[in-house]
Design an enzyme around this catalytic site. Structure first.
Site, PDB file in Angstrom:
ATOM      1  N   HIS A 136      -2.105  -2.482  -9.659  1.00 21.89           N
ATOM      2  CA  HIS A 136      -3.093  -1.914  -8.747  1.00 21.89           C
ATOM      3  C   HIS A 136      -4.297  -2.841  -8.704  1.00 21.89           C
ATOM      4  O   HIS A 136      -4.654  -3.426  -9.724  1.00 21.89           O
ATOM      5  CB  HIS A 136      -3.527  -0.524  -9.235  1.00 21.89           C
ATOM      6  CG  HIS A 136      -4.211   0.273  -8.179  1.00 21.89           C
ATOM      7  ND1 HIS A 136      -5.546   0.161  -7.927  1.00 21.89           N
ATOM      8  CD2 HIS A 136      -3.718   1.150  -7.288  1.00 21.89           C
ATOM      9  CE1 HIS A 136      -5.859   0.963  -6.920  1.00 21.89           C
ATOM     10  NE2 HIS A 136      -4.774   1.569  -6.506  1.00 21.89           N
ATOM     11  N   HIS A 162       0.872  -1.191   0.000  1.00 22.26           N
ATOM     12  CA  HIS A 162       0.000   0.000   0.000  1.00 22.26           C
ATOM     13  C   HIS A 162       0.904   1.234   0.000  1.00 22.26           C
ATOM     14  O   HIS A 162       1.744   1.382  -0.868  1.00 22.26           O
ATOM     15  CB  HIS A 162      -0.917  -0.117   1.228  1.00 22.26           C
ATOM     16  CG  HIS A 162      -2.068   0.832   1.287  1.00 22.26           C
ATOM     17  ND1 HIS A 162      -2.437   1.658   0.257  1.00 22.26           N
ATOM     18  CD2 HIS A 162      -2.942   1.100   2.301  1.00 22.26           C
ATOM     19  CE1 HIS A 162      -3.501   2.379   0.634  1.00 22.26           C
ATOM     20  NE2 HIS A 162      -3.814   2.062   1.868  1.00 22.26           N
ATOM     21  N   ASP A 192       2.551   5.665  -6.782  1.00 25.38           N
ATOM     22  CA  ASP A 192       3.798   5.630  -6.013  1.00 25.38           C
ATOM     23  C   ASP A 192       5.040   5.588  -6.890  1.00 25.38           C
ATOM     24  O   ASP A 192       6.151   5.745  -6.399  1.00 25.38           O
ATOM     25  CB  ASP A 192       3.804   4.393  -5.093  1.00 25.38           C
ATOM     26  CG  ASP A 192       2.756   4.514  -4.012  1.00 25.38           C
ATOM     27  OD1 ASP A 192       2.654   5.604  -3.435  1.00 25.38           O
ATOM     28  OD2 ASP A 192       2.048   3.532  -3.750  1.00 25.38           O
TER      29      ASP A 192
HETATM   30  N1  CMC Z   1       5.343  -6.972 -10.200  1.00 27.56           N
HETATM   31  C1  CMC Z   1       5.237  -8.204 -10.743  1.00 27.56           C
HETATM   32  N2  CMC Z   1       4.087  -8.891 -10.850  1.00 27.56           N
HETATM   33  C2  CMC Z   1       2.971  -8.313 -10.367  1.00 27.56           C
HETATM   34  C3  CMC Z   1       2.991  -7.035  -9.771  1.00 27.56           C
HETATM   35  C4  CMC Z   1       4.232  -6.354  -9.702  1.00 27.56           C
HETATM   36  N3  CMC Z   1       4.305  -5.142  -9.137  1.00 27.56           N
HETATM   37  N4  CMC Z   1       1.743  -6.695  -9.364  1.00 27.56           N
HETATM   38  C5  CMC Z   1       0.957  -7.745  -9.692  1.00 27.56           C
HETATM   39  N5  CMC Z   1       1.699  -8.728 -10.309  1.00 27.56           N
HETATM   40  C6  CMC Z   1       1.187  -9.975 -10.864  1.00 27.56           C
HETATM   41  C7  CMC Z   1       0.837 -10.972  -9.775  1.00 27.56           C
HETATM   42  O1  CMC Z   1       1.955 -11.774  -9.448  1.00 27.56           O
HETATM   43  C8  CMC Z   1      -0.282 -11.757 -10.424  1.00 27.56           C
HETATM   44  O2  CMC Z   1       0.288 -12.639 -11.345  1.00 27.56           O
HETATM   45  P1  CMC Z   1      -0.424 -14.087 -11.634  1.00 27.56           P
HETATM   46  O3  CMC Z   1      -1.796 -13.775 -12.134  1.00 27.56           O
HETATM   47  O4  CMC Z   1       0.465 -14.728 -12.644  1.00 27.56           O
HETATM   48  O5  CMC Z   1      -0.420 -14.809 -10.299  1.00 27.56           O
HETATM   49  C9  CMC Z   1      -1.033 -10.683 -11.236  1.00 27.56           C
HETATM   50  O6  CMC Z   1      -0.042  -9.690 -11.538  1.00 27.56           O
HETATM   51  C10 CMC Z   1      -2.205 -10.055 -10.501  1.00 27.56           C
HETATM   52  O7  CMC Z   1      -1.707  -9.445  -9.310  1.00 27.56           O
HETATM   53  P2  CMC Z   1      -2.322  -9.633  -7.839  1.00 27.56           P
HETATM   54  O8  CMC Z   1      -1.202  -9.660  -6.864  1.00 27.56           O
HETATM   55  O9  CMC Z   1      -3.286 -10.769  -7.843  1.00 27.56           O
HETATM   56  O10 CMC Z   1      -3.131  -8.274  -7.724  1.00 27.56           O
HETATM   57  P3  CMC Z   1      -3.660  -7.597  -6.416  1.00 27.56           P
HETATM   58  O11 CMC Z   1      -4.804  -6.755  -6.836  1.00 27.56           O
HETATM   59  O12 CMC Z   1      -3.900  -8.616  -5.349  1.00 27.56           O
HETATM   60  O13 CMC Z   1      -2.432  -6.671  -5.946  1.00 27.56           O
HETATM   61  C11 CMC Z   1      -0.981  -4.830  -5.675  1.00 27.56           C
HETATM   62  C12 CMC Z   1      -2.319  -5.328  -6.236  1.00 27.56           C
HETATM   63  C13 CMC Z   1      -0.945  -3.293  -5.796  1.00 27.56           C
HETATM   64  C14 CMC Z   1      -0.848  -5.207  -4.196  1.00 27.56           C
HETATM   65  C15 CMC Z   1       0.183  -5.442  -6.492  1.00 27.56           C
HETATM   66  O14 CMC Z   1       0.070  -5.065  -7.850  1.00 27.56           O
HETATM   67  C16 CMC Z   1       1.551  -5.069  -5.945  1.00 27.56           C
HETATM   68  O15 CMC Z   1       2.034  -5.658  -4.992  1.00 27.56           O
HETATM   69  N6  CMC Z   1       2.221  -4.011  -6.566  1.00 27.56           N
HETATM   70  C17 CMC Z   1       3.490  -3.545  -6.072  1.00 27.56           C
HETATM   71  C18 CMC Z   1       3.306  -2.681  -4.852  1.00 27.56           C
HETATM   72  C19 CMC Z   1       2.721  -1.308  -5.166  1.00 27.56           C
HETATM   73  O16 CMC Z   1       3.194  -0.621  -6.056  1.00 27.56           O
HETATM   74  N7  CMC Z   1       1.711  -0.901  -4.386  1.00 27.56           N
HETATM   75  C20 CMC Z   1       1.090   0.407  -4.510  1.00 27.56           C
HETATM   76  C21 CMC Z   1      -0.356   0.300  -4.885  1.00 27.56           C
HETATM   77  S1  CMC Z   1      -1.032   1.867  -5.449  1.00 27.56           S
HETATM   78  C22 CMC Z   1      -1.080   3.010  -4.188  1.00 27.56           C
HETATM   79  C23 CMC Z   1      -1.167   2.522  -2.812  1.00 27.56           C
HETATM   80  O17 CMC Z   1      -2.103   1.799  -2.438  1.00 27.56           O
HETATM   81  O18 CMC Z   1      -0.285   2.885  -2.054  1.00 27.56           O
END
Ligand code: CMC
Length: 387
Positions: free
Chosen positions: A269, A228, A326
């Site tokens: 996201h 987050h 971010d």
């Molecule tokens: N790098 C590599 N792979 C990713 C990433 C990433 N940053 N984000 C998602 N994926 C992949 C994930 O492994 C999954 O792959 P598969 O379908 O093959 O298993 C697919 O994309 C879907 O992702 P998810 O983890 O199921 O999606 P989610 O909605 O549960 O997670 C998230 C969203 C924001 C937590 C995640 O994208 C993440 O960890 N991003 C990096 C951290 C980040 O930048 N966070 C800031 C969010 S925006 C502002 C805020 O809230 O602060």
């Protein structure tokens, strides 16, 4: 018992009705009370956005003047909060101190914590929004071992924040208007984002009838994590780790490898499956700040190259992984001179009106305590062994 939907991560559960913020994740649209974030970032300022989120409409000229004046006159914190601050280790993470300091507002300002009294709620909103930058700057100055700076009533909200962060009693310099504007934009772009993890935490804590400062301290805890708000800090650490454009391919491969915990921070996201509209404005602000300061930041070049490569890579394309808010904020904050550990604290200061508006929206109408159910997967009943 009844049948419950199993929805870990709340992928398809609406926890409430809300009139505050609208997001269309497919199209990359973000509206506060109907107004597009791009227009607010360009034409408005943070206090006006706070008013909009809290009260539902943009203020007219007189309302804006009154609101600004009230916020400005509440920026100081109780002197005893300094003693409280002094109890923390100076090398503590600023978010750890921030959680404690904001939670402590309910100990220092308990004269207006009747959650059923609309006037009390308004006073608490004023106190929260006016004091967040002061507390954030106190946390920073304390970590640096420098004297705390008092707020100044002749400065705007964002100028005042930069003054409390970077001026010292020995040297009070005027605040660069381009940096103050960039700071204000960063606050605007973080002001609200509907039912994200920290806002949902604030609502859930509030659903038990807890006071708003305690609920927002809980929200700050939820914001701290790298998935987050902690992502802005994690982006810069990642760029440090990548080090050079020549290493990008290696790190992209790590991000795609499911056996490797490394993720591309600042990418992806839960709701946006398109460019995060806040990231576009952030990038533009980033260019303005670096131009003003004449900085040629190799990290920005690295970030841009990383973005370019990731946006073409089938892994990121297929999963709709785009840069989020971010991704660029850290580069701007770094250029302004804010240390990495403070990034999530700045996010918290910006998110304060959103948290309060959601808590207030919930508390102003009939609500139920939030109480999710579970899918129990443990033992069935068994007898205590005879020893
Ligand atoms: N790098 C590599 N792979 C990713 C990433 C990433 N940053 N984000 C998602 N994926 C992949 C994930 O492994 C999954 O792959 P598969 O379908 O093959 O298993 C697919 O994309 C879907 O992702 P998810 O983890 O199921 O999606 P989610 O909605 O549960 O997670 C998230 C969203 C924001 C937590 C995640 O994208 C993440 O960890 N991003 C990096 C951290 C980040 O930048 N966070 C800031 C969010 S925006 C502002 C805020 O809230 O602060």
């Amino acid at each position: 018992e009844g049948v419950f939907t199993f929805d870990p991560g709340f992928m398809s559960t609406s926890s409430c009705e809300s009139k505050i913020t609208f997001i269309d994740g497919e199209k990359g649209i973000l509206l506060h009370r109907g107004y597009p974030i791009e227009q607010l970032a360009e034409k408005s300022d943070f206090l006006e956005v706070c008013y909009l989120l809290l009260k539902g409409e943009l203020p007219d000229a007189q309302q804006k003047e009154e609101f600004t004046s009230v916020i400005t006159r509440h920026t100081m914190v109780n002197e005893q909060m300094k003693s409280f601050l002094n109890g923390f280790r100076r090398d503590a993470h600023p978010m750890a101190v921030m959680c404690g300091m904001v939670g402590a507002l309910s100990a220092f300002y308990h004269d207006s914590l009747d959650i059923n009294n609309a006037k009390h709620r308004e006073i608490s909103a004023t106190r929260l929004i006016s004091k967040m930058p002061t507390i954030a700057a106190m946390v920073y100055k304390y970590s640096m071992g420098q004297p705390l700076m008092y707020p100044r009533n002749d400065l705007s909200y964002s100028e005042n924040f930069l003054h409390m962060m970077f001026n010292t009693p020995a040297s009070e310099k005027p605040i660069n208007p381009v940096l103050a504007r960039a700071m204000d934009r960063i606050f605007i772009l973080h002001a609200d984002h509907e039912q994200n993890a920290s806002t949902s935490t604030v609502r859930l804590a509030g659903s038990s009838g807890a006071n708003p400062f305690a609920c927002i301290a809980a929200g700050i805890a939820a914001l701290w994590g790298p998935a987050h708000g902690g992502a802005n800090e994690a982006v810069l650490r990642m760029l440090d780790e990548i080090g050079d454009v020549s290493n990008i391919d290696k790190f992209i491969a790590k991000a795609k490898d499911k056996d490797d915990p490394f993720k591309l921070m600042g990418f992806g996201h839960r709701v946006y499956k398109n460019f995060d509209p806040r990231a576009r404005v952030m990038k533009q602000t980033c260019d303005e700040v670096l131009g003003e300061l004449g900085i040629n930041d190799p990290q920005l070049e690295l970030a841009m190259k990383l973005e370019e490569i990731a946006l073409k890579d089938p892994y990121f394309v297929e999963r709709n992984l785009y840069p989020n808010v971010d991704f660029y904020s850290g580069i701007i904050l770094k250029a302004i001179g804010i240390p990495t550990e403070m990034f999530t604290v700045i996010f918290a200061a910006g998110r304060a009106p959103g948290w309060f508006a959601h808590w207030n929206e919930m508390i102003s109408q009939p609500y139920k305590i939030g109480r999710p159910r579970q899918l129990y997967t443990g033992y069935t009943q068994r007898d205590y062994p005879n020893k």
